[in-house]
Design a protein around this motif. Structure first.
Motif, PDB file in Angstrom:
ATOM      1  N   GLU A   1       0.820  -1.205   0.000  1.00 26.36           N
ATOM      2  CA  GLU A   1       0.000   0.000   0.000  1.00 26.36           C
ATOM      3  C   GLU A   1       0.859   1.262   0.000  1.00 26.36           C
ATOM      4  OE1 GLU A   1      -3.454   0.249   2.364  1.00 26.36           O
ATOM      5  OE2 GLU A   1      -3.753  -1.932   2.517  1.00 26.36           O
ATOM      6  N   ILE A   2       0.244   2.368  -0.366  1.00 29.79           N
ATOM      7  CA  ILE A   2       0.876   3.685  -0.341  1.00 29.79           C
ATOM      8  C   ILE A   2       0.019   4.619   0.498  1.00 29.79           C
ATOM      9  CG2 ILE A   2       1.478   5.715  -1.713  1.00 29.79           C
ATOM     10  CD1 ILE A   2       2.231   3.856  -3.989  1.00 29.79           C
ATOM     11  N   TRP A   3       0.656   5.268   1.478  1.00 24.71           N
ATOM     12  CA  TRP A   3      -0.036   6.232   2.324  1.00 24.71           C
ATOM     13  C   TRP A   3       0.169   7.628   1.753  1.00 24.71           C
ATOM     14  CZ3 TRP A   3      -3.124   5.233   6.530  1.00 24.71           C
ATOM     15  CH2 TRP A   3      -3.605   6.367   7.199  1.00 24.71           C
ATOM     16  N   ASP A   4      -0.926   8.346   1.552  1.00 25.76           N
ATOM     17  CA  ASP A   4      -0.891   9.727   1.084  1.00 25.76           C
ATOM     18  C   ASP A   4      -1.035  10.644   2.296  1.00 25.76           C
ATOM     19  OD1 ASP A   4      -1.298  11.645  -1.430  1.00 25.76           O
ATOM     20  OD2 ASP A   4      -2.681  12.256   0.159  1.00 25.76           O
ATOM     21  N   VAL A   5      -0.018  11.459   2.561  1.00 23.29           N
ATOM     22  CA  VAL A   5      -0.002  12.268   3.776  1.00 23.29           C
ATOM     23  C   VAL A   5      -1.055  13.373   3.734  1.00 23.29           C
ATOM     24  CG1 VAL A   5       1.405  13.813   5.193  1.00 23.29           C
ATOM     25  CG2 VAL A   5       2.425  11.746   4.227  1.00 23.29           C
ATOM     26  N   ALA A   6      -1.221  14.014   2.595  1.00 21.51           N
ATOM     27  CA  ALA A   6      -2.148  15.139   2.508  1.00 21.51           C
ATOM     28  C   ALA A   6      -3.591  14.721   2.757  1.00 21.51           C
ATOM     29  CB  ALA A   6      -2.022  15.813   1.142  1.00 21.51           C
ATOM     30  N   SER A   7      -4.003  13.602   2.179  1.00 26.04           N
ATOM     31  CA  SER A   7      -5.387  13.151   2.322  1.00 26.04           C
ATOM     32  C   SER A   7      -5.585  12.211   3.504  1.00 26.04           C
ATOM     33  CB  SER A   7      -5.842  12.446   1.038  1.00 26.04           C
ATOM     34  OG  SER A   7      -5.092  11.251   0.834  1.00 26.04           O
ATOM     35  N   ASP A   8      -4.476  11.755   4.117  1.00 26.79           N
ATOM     36  CA  ASP A   8      -4.538  10.824   5.242  1.00 26.79           C
ATOM     37  C   ASP A   8      -5.268   9.536   4.861  1.00 26.79           C
ATOM     38  OD1 ASP A   8      -3.174  11.113   7.592  1.00 26.79           O
ATOM     39  OD2 ASP A   8      -4.911  11.653   8.790  1.00 26.79           O
ATOM     40  N   THR A   9      -4.987   9.051   3.656  1.00 27.29           N
ATOM     41  CA  THR A   9      -5.608   7.826   3.176  1.00 27.29           C
ATOM     42  C   THR A   9      -4.548   6.881   2.626  1.00 27.29           C
ATOM     43  OG1 THR A   9      -5.989   8.817   1.002  1.00 27.29           O
ATOM     44  CG2 THR A   9      -7.784   8.941   2.603  1.00 27.29           C
ATOM     45  N   SER A  10      -4.915   5.614   2.560  1.00 34.59           N
ATOM     46  CA  SER A  10      -4.014   4.593   2.040  1.00 34.59           C
ATOM     47  C   SER A  10      -4.599   3.982   0.780  1.00 34.59           C
ATOM     48  CB  SER A  10      -3.788   3.499   3.087  1.00 34.59           C
ATOM     49  OG  SER A  10      -2.723   2.657   2.720  1.00 34.59           O
TER      50      SER A  10
ATOM     51  N   LEU B   1       8.253  12.267   9.475  1.00 34.90           N
ATOM     52  CA  LEU B   1       9.001  11.044   9.748  1.00 34.90           C
ATOM     53  C   LEU B   1       7.983   9.948  10.021  1.00 34.90           C
ATOM     54  CD1 LEU B   1      12.210  10.262  10.849  1.00 34.90           C
ATOM     55  CD2 LEU B   1      10.747   9.648  12.757  1.00 34.90           C
ATOM     56  N   CYS B   2       8.060   8.849   9.280  1.00 36.57           N
ATOM     57  CA  CYS B   2       7.194   7.702   9.560  1.00 36.57           C
ATOM     58  C   CYS B   2       8.028   6.597  10.202  1.00 36.57           C
ATOM     59  CB  CYS B   2       6.497   7.200   8.302  1.00 36.57           C
ATOM     60  SG  CYS B   2       7.587   6.565   7.010  1.00 36.57           S
ATOM     61  N   TYR B   3       7.373   5.766  10.998  1.00 30.60           N
ATOM     62  CA  TYR B   3       8.097   4.683  11.677  1.00 30.60           C
ATOM     63  C   TYR B   3       7.106   3.645  12.185  1.00 30.60           C
ATOM     64  CZ  TYR B   3       6.864   6.977  16.167  1.00 30.60           C
ATOM     65  OH  TYR B   3       6.209   7.541  17.238  1.00 30.60           O
ATOM     66  N   LEU B   4       7.643   2.527  12.679  1.00 29.61           N
ATOM     67  CA  LEU B   4       6.845   1.466  13.279  1.00 29.61           C
ATOM     68  C   LEU B   4       7.005   1.498  14.796  1.00 29.61           C
ATOM     69  CD1 LEU B   4       7.379  -1.807  11.185  1.00 29.61           C
ATOM     70  CD2 LEU B   4       5.441  -0.236  11.113  1.00 29.61           C
ATOM     71  N   ALA B   5       5.911   1.233  15.503  1.00 24.95           N
ATOM     72  CA  ALA B   5       5.962   1.160  16.961  1.00 24.95           C
ATOM     73  C   ALA B   5       5.388  -0.175  17.418  1.00 24.95           C
ATOM     74  CB  ALA B   5       5.194   2.317  17.585  1.00 24.95           C
ATOM     75  N   TYR B   6       6.213  -0.931  18.137  1.00 26.23           N
ATOM     76  CA  TYR B   6       5.803  -2.189  18.735  1.00 26.23           C
ATOM     77  C   TYR B   6       5.286  -1.947  20.164  1.00 26.23           C
ATOM     78  CZ  TYR B   6       8.242  -5.065  15.194  1.00 26.23           C
ATOM     79  OH  TYR B   6       8.657  -5.679  14.031  1.00 26.23           O
TER      80      TYR B   6
ATOM     81  N   GLY C   1       8.145  13.385  -1.311  1.00 25.30           N
ATOM     82  CA  GLY C   1       7.837  13.419   0.110  1.00 25.30           C
ATOM     83  C   GLY C   1       6.356  13.441   0.445  1.00 25.30           C
ATOM     84  N   LEU C   2       5.500  13.193  -0.523  1.00 24.58           N
ATOM     85  CA  LEU C   2       4.059  13.266  -0.298  1.00 24.58           C
ATOM     86  C   LEU C   2       3.434  11.922   0.069  1.00 24.58           C
ATOM     87  CD1 LEU C   2       3.052  15.606  -3.265  1.00 24.58           C
ATOM     88  CD2 LEU C   2       3.616  16.222  -0.895  1.00 24.58           C
ATOM     89  N   ARG C   3       4.151  10.821  -0.212  1.00 27.58           N
ATOM     90  CA  ARG C   3       3.614   9.485   0.012  1.00 27.58           C
ATOM     91  C   ARG C   3       4.716   8.571   0.526  1.00 27.58           C
ATOM     92  NH1 ARG C   3       2.169   7.744  -5.760  1.00 27.58           N
ATOM     93  NH2 ARG C   3       4.095   8.887  -6.150  1.00 27.58           N
TER      94      ARG C   3
END
Length: 276
Positions: free
Chosen positions: A6-15, A215-220, A267-269
Motif C-alpha cells: 500500500e501507499i499512504w498519502d499524507v495530505a489526504s490521510d488515506t491509504s 518522519l514515519c516509523y513502526l511502533a511495537y 515526500g508526499l507518500r
C-alpha cells in the motif's frame, strides 16, 4: 500468507492498495522517478510498476539470500542491498538498478543497509564491529567508491535503522541506549545525539521524508524483544523537527512492513506492506 502493498498519502490521510499477493513481499522502496516500487521476496528483488502492478524480477545473479535492507541511490542509477549467500553473514552490496553484477562495498560483517547519503557518495548502515567482549552494534557510513568505513556511534546497546535527512544534516536511528527502544537523531558526524521519542512504545525504523516535513516509523508494544514478524504494530507519523507522533493505522506484520527507505521522491507518500 497474504501481503498487501500500500501507499499512504499524507495530505489526504488515506491509504491506497497497490497490489495484494500470496507471497511474502517486504520493505518497499520508491524508485527515483516515483514510477515504481522495489520489494524483496524469497531472497530476491522485484520491481513493481505503479501503472501495472506486478512482480518483475531484478537480476541479482548468484545472490539469492537478499533480505529487506535495500534501496535505490538518489540519482536512480544504483541499488544497495544486503545478502549473505556469498558471505555467510549479511554483507552490503551495490549493483545497477536494472540488475547485473554486484560488488561488496564494505568488508565488515555483518552490515545492514538503511540509507544513502543524499549526495549519493556514501551509504548509511548498521553493523556489529569489534572483537570478543568489545564487539558492539554501531551506526556507520562508508564511501561508495573506496569502501572506507567510519563508525559514527557505537555502544553497549542496540543501534539500528539509520537514515539521513535530505539536507544531509541529521541521521535518525533507533536505539535502546537509554532503556526502551526509542528513536534518536544525531548530526551527520555522529555528534549531538538527541532522543526524539519517549519510549512508551518500542519504536523502530525511522524514515525522514525528502521534503523535510515528516518522519514515519513502526511502533511495537513496549517490551517486545527485537523487531519480530507476525505481530500487530502501529504505523506512526511525526514532525521531522520533533514533537508528538500520531497513529495512522494498526497493521499486522512488524518485520518487513517498513524496513528500508520508503518515501516517494516528492515526500508526499510512503509505501509499506501489511499481512493477513
Amino acid at each position: 500468507m497474504r501481503a498487501y502493498l500500500e501507499i499512504w498519502d499524507v495530505a489526504s490521510d488515506t491509504s491506497h492498495l497497490v497490489m495484494e499477493v500470496d507471497r511474502h513481499i517486504e520493505a518497499p522502496n520508491f524508485t527515483a522517478d516515483g514510477q515504481a516500487l522495489i520489494v524483496n521476496c524469497d531472497g530476491r528483488l522485484y520491481r513493481v510498476p505503479l501503472d501495472d502492478p506486478r512482480l518483475i524480477p531484478i537480476d541479482t545473479g548468484q545472490q539469492d539470500r537478499i533480505n529487506n535492507d535495500h534501496g535505490p541511490s538518489p540519482d536512480g542509477q544504483w541499488l544497495a542491498f544486503c545478502d549473505k549467500s556469498l558471505t555467510g553473514q549479511t554483507g552490503l552490496f551495490v549493483m545497477p538498478l536494472a540488475g547485473g553484477t554486484a560488488r561488496q562495498v564494505v568488508l565488515g560483517l555483518p552490515s545492514w543497509f538503511h540509507g544513502w547519503d543524499p549526495s549519493g557518495d556514501g551509504l548509511i548502515y548498521a553493523g556489529v564491529r569489534g572483537q570478543g567482549a568489545q564487539r558492539q552494534f554501531a551506526i556507520l557510513r562508508a564511501d561508495l567508491r573506496s569502501g572506507a568505513e567510519d563508525v559514527l556511534i557505537t555502544g553497549t546497546g542496540h543501534y539500528d535503522g539509520p537514515e539521513m535527512t535530505a539536507d544531509g544534516r541529521w541521521i535518525w536511528f533507533n536505539s535502546n541506549r537509554s532503556g526502551p527502544m526509542a528513536l534518536w537523531r544525531m548530526r551527520a558526524d555522529g555528534c549531538g545525539v538527541q532522543q526524539m521519542t519517549d519510549g512508551t512504545q518500542d519504536d523502530w525504523f525511522p524514515h525522514p521524508s525528502p521534503d523535510g516535513l515528516h518522519l514515519c516509523y513502526l511502533a511495537y508494544e513496549r517490551g517486545t524483544e527485537g523487531h519480530p514478524f507476525g505481530v500487530d504494530v502501529d504505523l506512526r507519523l511525526m514532525p521531522l523537527a520533533g514533537g508528538p507522533s500520531r497513529l495512522l493505522r494498526r497493521i499486522h506484520g512488524g518485520q518487513g512492513c517498513l524496513n528500508g527507505p520508503c518515501w516517494s521522491p516528492d515526500g508526499l507518500r510512503f509505501a509499506y506492506v501489511h499481512y493477513q
